[in-house]
Scaffold this active site. Structure first.
Site, mmCIF file in Angstrom:
data_model
loop_
_atom_site.group_PDB
_atom_site.id
_atom_site.type_symbol
_atom_site.label_atom_id
_atom_site.label_comp_id
_atom_site.label_asym_id
_atom_site.label_seq_id
_atom_site.Cartn_x
_atom_site.Cartn_y
_atom_site.Cartn_z
ATOM 1 N N CYS A 1 52.131 -17.927 -25.061
ATOM 2 C CA CYS A 1 53.594 -17.895 -24.964
ATOM 3 C C CYS A 1 53.986 -18.679 -23.722
ATOM 4 C CB CYS A 1 54.113 -16.462 -24.936
ATOM 5 S SG CYS A 1 53.501 -15.501 -23.530
ATOM 6 N N THR A 2 55.254 -18.628 -23.336
ATOM 7 C CA THR A 2 55.746 -19.483 -22.254
ATOM 8 C C THR A 2 54.989 -19.271 -20.946
ATOM 9 O OG1 THR A 2 57.917 -19.278 -23.281
ATOM 10 C CG2 THR A 2 57.844 -20.244 -21.063
#
Ligand SMILES: [Zn+2]
Ligand SMILES: [Zn+2]
Length: 333
Positions: free
Chosen positions: A229-230
């Site tokens: 994810c980010t």
């Protein structure tokens, strides 16, 4: 991609240029002051820590006061499981924020990532965030499963094995059945993702539990799976949910796409732009990032994302400069 959307690396380079330029022509004693003004650098911080917080409300009051004093803007979420935040502001103020926050024992291991901000207002507040919010919630990432998550003073209990960017490459070279599993919302992956990643059809993080329980990913349970994810926080929870549902070998990309991009830019397994939830919209890691997005209006390649025209809607759409703004499927006229 506008140049201000680049990573911290580029920000640092720009800053150095401003710095040397100032020194080369200003020899007066007062030049010192001009130099200090020249290095008011806009930055954006992404950070989190999973740690038991006996009194999140007290932490909220402290964090709010600290951010206001340092003129920082952005969003901080607190829960009995820890802290999750993103803040924009001036470099020195953000450094001070990190130093003070880490003095609190529960946040000693705070995971912090830096990237370049778009700019500062005259009062040195960030242009990337309209305001500051500091809230207490059931969860610091909204999976809708607060009772399933267990956290001790070493972090999430039962999460996936951590891989740093180098270890990820080593594993990918060793296992050709490795699966990348995108731990973000579907729309974020439209402008950037890992090569051949599985992108779950989820509009928000709350839909992951249902997606996993539906059985559509059961065929991946015997394969090595890397969640990403980010900045890594969503995978802390997602990887634990997958392991408890029978996935055999779940890894999480430590530090997320942000840290991977710092290490390998666009010369590894990542492709495209990284969507970010602030005024920057998205960021890239080099001058040769692939453009994966296709405009909802005309189909031309773009990484530009805009909100649905319906003000109550939170859907994000890929839409080019010429097409301006579009409505999502449920709000199309
Ligand atoms: Zn278009
Ligand atoms: Zn809409």
């Amino acid at each position: 991609m506008p140049s201000h959307c680049r990573t911290s690396l580029n920000g640092r380079r720009t800053n150095l240029r401003a710095l040397t330029g100032q020194r080369s022509y200003d020899h007066r004693p007062s030049g010192r002051l001009a130099y200090d003004e020249a290095v008011a650098v806009p930055k954006v911080l992404l950070f989190y820590a999973f740690a038991p917080l006996p009194d999140p409300e007290a932490v909220r009051l402290w964090q709010r006061e600290l951010c206001e004093r340092l003129n920082l803007r952005g969003r901080i979420l607190l829960s009995p499981h820890g802290i999750n935040g993103t803040l924009g502001g001036e470099l020195g103020s953000l450094k001070r924020y990190v130093r003070v926050t880490k003095e609190y024992a529960a946040f000693r291991e705070l995971d912090v990532k830096w990237s370049g901000g778009s700019g500062l207002n005259p009062d040195n507040s960030s242009v990337d965030f309209p305001r500051l919010t500091v809230k207490v919630r059931d969860e610091i990432v909204s999976f809708g499963a607060p009772d399933e998550l267990r956290v001790d003073d070493r972090g999430v209990v039962g999460g996936g094995s951590r891989l740093d960017p180098r270890a990820l490459h080593a594993l990918a070279a060793e296992r050709d059945d490795l699966v990348f599993f995108d731990g973000r919302n579907r729309f974020e992956a439209e402008i950037g993702r890992f090569k051949d990643a599985v992108v779950p059809d989820v509009a928000n993080t709350r839909e992951f539990v249902e997606a996993l329980d539906s059985g559509v990913y059961d065929h991946l349970k015997d394969r090595p799976v890397v969640t990403y994810c980010t900045g890594g926080i969503r995978c802390e929870v997602l990887s634990s949910l997958m392991l408890s549902r029978g996935f055999q070998a779940v890894y999480q990309l430590d530090g997320g796409i942000v840290r991977y991009g710092e290490a390998f830019g666009d010369d590894g397994l990542w492709e495209g732009s990284l969507y970010v939830f602030d005024g920057r919209g998205s960021m890239t890691f080099s001058d040769h990032a692939a453009v994966l997005g296709r405009c909802e209006g005309c189909g031309s390649p773009t990484s530009r994302m805009r909100n649905c025209t319906d003000l109550s809607c939170r859907e994000q759409l890929v839409v080019c400069e010429d097409c301006g703004q579009r409505s999502c499927a449920s709000h199309a006229a």
